[in-house]
Design a protein around this motif. Structure first.
Motif, short mmCIF file in Angstrom:
data_model
loop_
_atom_site.label_atom_id
_atom_site.label_comp_id
_atom_site.label_asym_id
_atom_site.label_seq_id
_atom_site.Cartn_x
_atom_site.Cartn_y
_atom_site.Cartn_z
N GLU A 31 7.77 4.39 -0.39
CA GLU A 31 8.22 5.97 -0.79
C GLU A 31 9.23 5.60 -1.01
O GLU A 31 9.50 6.38 -2.03
CB GLU A 31 8.29 6.52 0.62
N SER A 59 1.18 7.78 2.15
CA SER A 59 2.43 8.31 2.48
C SER A 59 2.88 9.26 3.12
O SER A 59 2.27 10.16 3.20
CB SER A 59 3.40 8.77 0.68
N ASN A 111 -1.41 9.59 -1.45
CA ASN A 111 -1.09 7.81 -2.13
C ASN A 111 -0.58 6.99 -3.08
O ASN A 111 -0.81 7.94 -4.05
CB ASN A 111 -2.54 7.26 -1.95
N CYS A 134 -0.04 2.46 0.10
CA CYS A 134 -0.51 3.19 1.14
C CYS A 134 -0.17 4.23 0.98
O CYS A 134 0.15 5.06 0.48
CB CYS A 134 0.69 2.39 2.29
N ASP A 186 7.16 -1.11 5.69
CA ASP A 186 6.72 -1.35 5.01
C ASP A 186 5.96 0.21 3.88
O ASP A 186 6.60 0.61 2.83
CB ASP A 186 5.25 -1.74 4.50
N SER A 187 5.28 0.92 5.00
CA SER A 187 5.12 2.38 3.81
C SER A 187 7.23 3.06 3.97
O SER A 187 7.08 3.80 2.57
CB SER A 187 4.51 3.59 5.29
#
Length: 306
Positions: free
Chosen positions: A170, A256, A262, A254, A165-166
């Motif tokens: 990004e 990064s 963030n 979230c 998800d991160s």
């Protein structure tokens, strides 16, 4: 398939794929999916597992409709698992287990091959991380064997959904059900690029009467990227103008790992969507400064032929 999605499927070359969208007559997005025109004479479709039931019903209904008109069309559900091997060294790791030259397999193309002794795998150069990598459609009986073989390389680690998800955030990639849904049009979701030029002209996909005019006109809201310092922005956090008026909400957010700051995406009124626009985001009852930012936040590293 073109009667269900917005993409130009007929123009895909053999073994080339594209990200597309199922849409409804109101212009909303029912799901995002990848459609590949295989060299074996059929389309290979991968949609979201969370939307499996409604996507399958949608395609089955369309097949029955077309068959009733005499069209030669069918639908087969393949009982395969899907393994995603992602990262800068993914191709090198996989090359050790395949005879095909992966240097000839660019982004969004696929081929059927034996992978680490497991036959009949479809390897597609894609993924939802913004990095180089592959998704391997593997017969269920060989899935554990293949995963074990890949994990035998010390460079390969298991990654959970939070890590994925991160990475996708990004890369500025949407999560269905959070950033896009049946109440979001492709234009509002900044996904107008998924609409094939021929399809725009023909206006022959579900919701075209709503979506195509939005390409030339204005929409009330748009999906944007946001960066901020302080506490991480989270889904449903209100987005406010610099004057304090609520103008939208965060849909994904979230810290990064790459940028050490963030990141988030969300929807704001169109007049506030220009990159560089200062805004406020309410996090834990506190207002903090955020800035509309271009996406992807981190440059993508998809493999293309030079």
């Amino acid at each position: 398939m073109e009667s269900l999605v917005v993409g130009d499927i007929a123009e895909l070359r053999p073994n080339q794929g594209t990200l597309s969208l199922f849409t409804n007559e109101a212009g909303g997005i029912l799901d995002d999916l990848i459609v590949t025109n295989t060299s074996e004479g059929h389309l290979y479709v991968v949609s979201n597992a969370g939307c499996r039931d409604k996507d399958l019903a949608l395609m089955q209904d369309k097949v029955r409709e077309l068959q009733s008109r005499g069209s030669d069309v069918g639908l087969e559900v393949v009982d395969n698992a899907l393994l995603a091997l992602q990262g800068p060294t993914a191709a090198r790791v996989l090359q050790a287990g395949v005879a095909d030259d992966l240097r000839k397999l660019p982004f969004m193309t696929s081929a059927v091959m034996e992978v680490f002794g497991v036959p009949s795998c479809r390897v597609t150069r894609c993924g939802y991380t913004g990095e180089d990598g592959v998704e391997i459609s593997v017969p269920v009986a060989g899935a554990v064997r293949l995963a074990t073989a890949l994990l035998g390389n010390p460079e390969v680690k298991l990654a959970g959904l939070a890590a994925r998800d991160s990475l996708r955030l990004e890369a500025g990639l949407c999560l269905y059900g959070s950033d896009i849904d049946e109440h979001t049009t492709p234009v509002e979701g900044s996904l107008g690029w998924t609409l094939g030029r021929r399809r725009r002209a023909a206006m022959d996909f579900p919701g075209a009467a709503v979506i195509v005019p939005q390409l030339q006109g204005k929409v009330q809201r748009r999906r944007v990227g946001l960066t901020c310092e302080g506490a991480p922005m989270r889904p449903h956090s209100p987005i406010l103008s610099a004057e304090g008026t609520v103008i939208g909400a965060v849909t994904s957010g979230c810290p990064s790992p790459c940028l050490k700051r963030n990141v988030a995406m969300g929807y704001v009124l169109s007049e506030y969507s220009r990159p560089g626009t200062p805004l406020l985001v309410q996090v834990r009852r506190q207002q903090q400064v955020a800035v509309v930012s271009k996406m992807p936040f981190v440059p993508t590293n998809y493999y293309t032929l030079k």
